[in-house]
Design a protein around this motif. Sequence first.
Motif, PDB file in Angstrom:
ATOM      1  N   UNK A  93      -1.816   0.511   1.978  1.00 19.74           N
ATOM      2  CA  UNK A  93      -2.948   0.017   2.747  1.00 19.74           C
ATOM      3  C   UNK A  93      -3.914  -0.713   1.852  1.00 19.74           C
ATOM      4  N   UNK A  94      -4.723  -1.577   2.464  1.00 16.60           N
ATOM      5  CA  UNK A  94      -5.652  -2.381   1.668  1.00 16.60           C
ATOM      6  C   UNK A  94      -6.672  -1.512   0.944  1.00 16.60           C
ATOM      7  N   UNK A 118       1.057  -5.320   1.861  1.00 15.95           N
ATOM      8  CA  UNK A 118      -0.284  -4.751   2.013  1.00 15.95           C
ATOM      9  C   UNK A 118      -0.670  -4.802   3.476  1.00 15.95           C
ATOM     10  N   UNK A 119      -1.011  -3.637   4.042  1.00 18.41           N
ATOM     11  CA  UNK A 119      -1.514  -3.582   5.407  1.00 18.41           C
ATOM     12  C   UNK A 119      -3.013  -3.854   5.352  1.00 18.41           C
ATOM     13  N   UNK A 120      -3.399  -5.007   5.851  1.00 16.66           N
ATOM     14  CA  UNK A 120      -4.776  -5.491   5.711  1.00 16.66           C
ATOM     15  C   UNK A 120      -5.223  -6.106   7.041  1.00 16.66           C
ATOM     16  N   UNK A 121      -5.491  -5.289   8.049  1.00 18.96           N
ATOM     17  CA  UNK A 121      -5.710  -5.824   9.390  1.00 18.96           C
ATOM     18  C   UNK A 121      -6.827  -6.855   9.493  1.00 18.96           C
ATOM     19  N   UNK A 139       3.508 -11.082  -2.622  1.00 15.59           N
ATOM     20  CA  UNK A 139       3.050 -10.025  -1.731  1.00 15.59           C
ATOM     21  C   UNK A 139       3.030 -10.528  -0.294  1.00 15.59           C
ATOM     22  N   UNK A 140       3.455  -9.663   0.629  1.00 13.52           N
ATOM     23  CA  UNK A 140       3.305  -9.929   2.054  1.00 13.52           C
ATOM     24  C   UNK A 140       2.074  -9.186   2.553  1.00 13.52           C
ATOM     25  N   UNK A 141       1.267  -9.857   3.343  1.00  5.53           N
ATOM     26  CA  UNK A 141       0.038  -9.272   3.863  1.00  5.53           C
ATOM     27  C   UNK A 141       0.162  -9.181   5.380  1.00  5.53           C
ATOM     28  N   UNK A 142      -0.032  -7.975   5.910  1.00  4.52           N
ATOM     29  CA  UNK A 142       0.095  -7.769   7.347  1.00  4.52           C
ATOM     30  C   UNK A 142      -1.292  -7.673   7.960  1.00  4.52           C
ATOM     31  N   UNK A 143      -1.542  -8.545   8.935  1.00  6.46           N
ATOM     32  CA  UNK A 143      -2.876  -8.663   9.515  1.00  6.46           C
ATOM     33  C   UNK A 143      -2.839  -8.490  11.030  1.00  6.46           C
ATOM     34  N   UNK A 169       6.073  -1.498  14.469  1.00  6.66           N
ATOM     35  CA  UNK A 169       5.978  -2.963  14.470  1.00  6.66           C
ATOM     36  C   UNK A 169       6.054  -3.510  13.046  1.00  6.66           C
ATOM     37  N   UNK A 170       5.408  -2.824  12.119  1.00  5.65           N
ATOM     38  CA  UNK A 170       5.444  -3.248  10.713  1.00  5.65           C
ATOM     39  C   UNK A 170       6.872  -3.202  10.190  1.00  5.65           C
TER      40      UNK A 170
END
Length: 256
Positions: A93-94, A118-121, A139-143, A169-170
């Motif tokens: 997580x972020x 990185x889970x970074x909504x 890095x992949x960033x999930x928003x 979903x991730x």
Amino acid sequence: MQRLIVSDHTWQSLLRLKGSAGDVAGQDRDDPAWQVYSAIARPSPASFVVAQVGQSLDGRVATISGDACDVSGPDGILHLHRLRALVDAVIVGVGTVVADDPRLTVREVEGPCPVRVIIDPRGRLPGEASLLNDGGPQALVIRDRSACRETGGHIIHLEARDGRLSPSDILGALAARGLHTVLVEGGADTIGAFLSSGQVDRLHVAVSPIVIGSGPAGLVLPTITRLDEALRAPCRIYDLGSDILFDLECRKSGTG
């Protein structure tokens, strides 16, 4: 309790297993190291998730001021780097990035670095974070699509559910990119979200023989009122050397 010692032969077999479509000949299946790591290394068409927590005897991962350095002993760190080398992607997580600025690379063992996720909504990830600037795997960033519309090839937009990004979903988004074996490394809320939603196959808790007394816990889970609601997963215990490893098979316990 079995001592977990990873020989060069076993480690090379595990690396070959990760890169193969079949099994690896000539490996002792009763070797504790093979039993712990082969399920993670073996390629799978579906998502396979291992979550890792390194904590003190009293369940803390840092002091109250946020000092997390050396909570895990050297063998606990070595175990974590083995996990990184055997998975396709590692998730944090972020909040973990902001607090600890991790690199999430493989440095203590031979093996490839995983894709870092990185889970970074809401777009809190600092541009100076080490994992964005160290020349390692992108890095992949999930928003959250509704909260942050920044675009780029490294950004994955998902729809939040009840204000949160869904672990399923991730994992689906990562699987669509060929990333099936996943390590969830932190923090406590992120690991707890994957565990409570039934998305964790194996939970590794590495306990170091120190007592901190106060500070954040290694896991944050929904409150329960009865012990029969607690997770009681089949578990094997291994002596890593400086730390003790609890290896829980969460899928078999009915959590997912």
